[in-house]
Design an enzyme around this catalytic site. Sequence first.
Site, short mmCIF file in Angstrom:
data_model
loop_
_atom_site.label_atom_id
_atom_site.label_comp_id
_atom_site.label_asym_id
_atom_site.label_seq_id
_atom_site.Cartn_x
_atom_site.Cartn_y
_atom_site.Cartn_z
N GLU A 160 33.79 80.28 29.72
CA GLU A 160 32.69 80.30 28.75
C GLU A 160 32.96 79.25 27.69
O GLU A 160 34.07 79.17 27.15
CB GLU A 160 32.57 81.65 28.04
CG GLU A 160 31.96 82.73 28.86
CD GLU A 160 31.73 84.01 28.05
OE1 GLU A 160 31.41 83.92 26.85
OE2 GLU A 160 31.87 85.09 28.65
N GLU A 218 36.68 89.23 28.22
CA GLU A 218 37.22 89.22 26.86
C GLU A 218 37.92 90.54 26.52
O GLU A 218 37.52 91.26 25.58
CB GLU A 218 36.12 88.92 25.85
CG GLU A 218 35.57 87.52 26.00
CD GLU A 218 34.60 87.09 24.91
OE1 GLU A 218 34.04 87.96 24.25
OE2 GLU A 218 34.43 85.87 24.72
C1 BG6 Z 1 31.29 85.95 24.64
C2 BG6 Z 1 30.75 86.93 25.63
O1 BG6 Z 1 31.82 86.68 23.59
O2 BG6 Z 1 30.44 85.13 23.94
C3 BG6 Z 1 29.33 86.70 26.05
O3 BG6 Z 1 31.58 87.04 26.76
C4 BG6 Z 1 28.53 86.22 24.85
O4 BG6 Z 1 28.84 87.87 26.63
C5 BG6 Z 1 29.10 84.92 24.36
O5 BG6 Z 1 27.16 86.11 25.10
C6 BG6 Z 1 28.36 84.29 23.21
O6 BG6 Z 1 28.18 85.21 22.18
P1 BG6 Z 1 26.74 85.52 21.59
O7 BG6 Z 1 26.91 86.63 20.67
O8 BG6 Z 1 26.29 84.26 20.96
O9 BG6 Z 1 25.90 85.87 22.78
#
Ligand code: BG6
Length: 462
Positions: A360, A172
């Site tokens: 993701e 990101e």
């Molecule tokens: C993304 C990141 O922003 O979202 C991850 O690459 C992160 O590291 C994921 O865990 C989800 O966000 P959060 O804050 O719910 O863990």
Amino acid sequence: MSKFPQHFLWGGAIAANQVEGAWQEDGKGISTSDLQPHGIFGERVERQPGDFNIKDIAIDFYHRYPEDIRLFAEMGFTVLRISIAWTRIYPQGDEEQPCEAGLAFYDRVFDEMAKYNIAPMVTISHYEMPWGLVKNYGGWGNRNTIAFFERYARTLFERYRHKVKYWLTFNEINMSLHAPFTGVGLPEESSSQAVYQAIHHQLVASARVVKACHQIVPDGKIGNMLLGGLLYPLSCRPEDMLETLQKNREWLFFGDVQARGAYPSWASRFFKQRGVELEISEQDKIDLRETVDYISFSYYMSGCATADKEQAQARGNILNMVPNPHLPATEWGWQIDPLGLRLLLNELYDRYQKPLFIVENGLGARDKIEADGSINDDYRIAYLNDHLVQVREAIEDGVEIWGYTSWGPIDLVSASKAELSKRYGFIYVDRDDQGKGTLARKRKKSFWWYQDVIKSHGATLK
Ligand code: BG6
């Protein structure tokens, strides 16, 4: 529902600082993440002996990876995205020689994946860097960090070139605009000038590392990684349209440089308006020409943009997104928009004409263990089902997509707030926000659901 292509890669994604724990084992140095016990938006602390940081143990993947990888294999994973902790390889960041114990750990992890034919995808830097580089050099604000990062990445390519074929540079990369300490090792209150200069160094480093990967791992593929922060206009007023174009460009800017090899034409006006004057050498421009092989991104939610500054300020979330009145949101305020994923896939493919990888996507939610011990996470199944249906639609639209790794196939520490109660996994981990629990693993209902989706190449999606 028609099927996904046979060669489509299915799996999950995790990150070192959110799963490994073992924060001081085998020579590991202190990372920026070790100093953020409240997550990437929380206050940074100087650590005192005895301070609690849930990431110190996290879910203990460092010691339990054989069990976890076996469970991923049971679901049928063909790919697993992990990140390497820079501080396990170069504890302070500026050493001449890498730490053998750190390198050996990831050898063991890759060997374990190979047992089950799971292809590793490695993020070289996921939301952490050596604290030594921040303290002694000023993080990415310092040009020397480019060389330190390149040395680290070359070490990984040389060591793992026979084991790892999918690489990603920075997780990101556009997140530095919202979390400068996490992204580029700068204080949160840094000026736009400082942040964009650091980002420039990171973009040059990314391109140099892409080149190194092409040289050292010629049969490998290396991509970038964007936070897919898709924005819609809050209304169809032309002013909102223009605002949306400009706001989307703020994050697409990173992809433009990494996929096209140069700053976009609109960048000079954009920087001038912000009083930013970048120091860009002729060699930087040459380095930037090395572009990524594929575009990867995370997608959790969409949002809106409006030219009405008051409304934007009053309602904008942490990513400056204004809520969309047509969409539901999770308990954490993340708006659920499966169709947005199809729109984003089409947008990115139109823009870059490079293969895409969704690295993701997932739902953070509280899970409840029933009296009989089961966890019926139908909400997670619904979220993932609806998003995967849109991935399938995008493939039908003609978008080239290599694979899908859902975020957090096993419960892990959340990045934004360092919670464990915000769970993403198909696999439950017995640990709470205070660190209580046995760390035992347990399959949720979604575990079996994802197993069926993978086995049927998506034919079971509804
Ligand atoms: C993304 C990141 O922003 O979202 C991850 O690459 C992160 O590291 C994921 O865990 C989800 O966000 P959060 O804050 O719910 O863990």
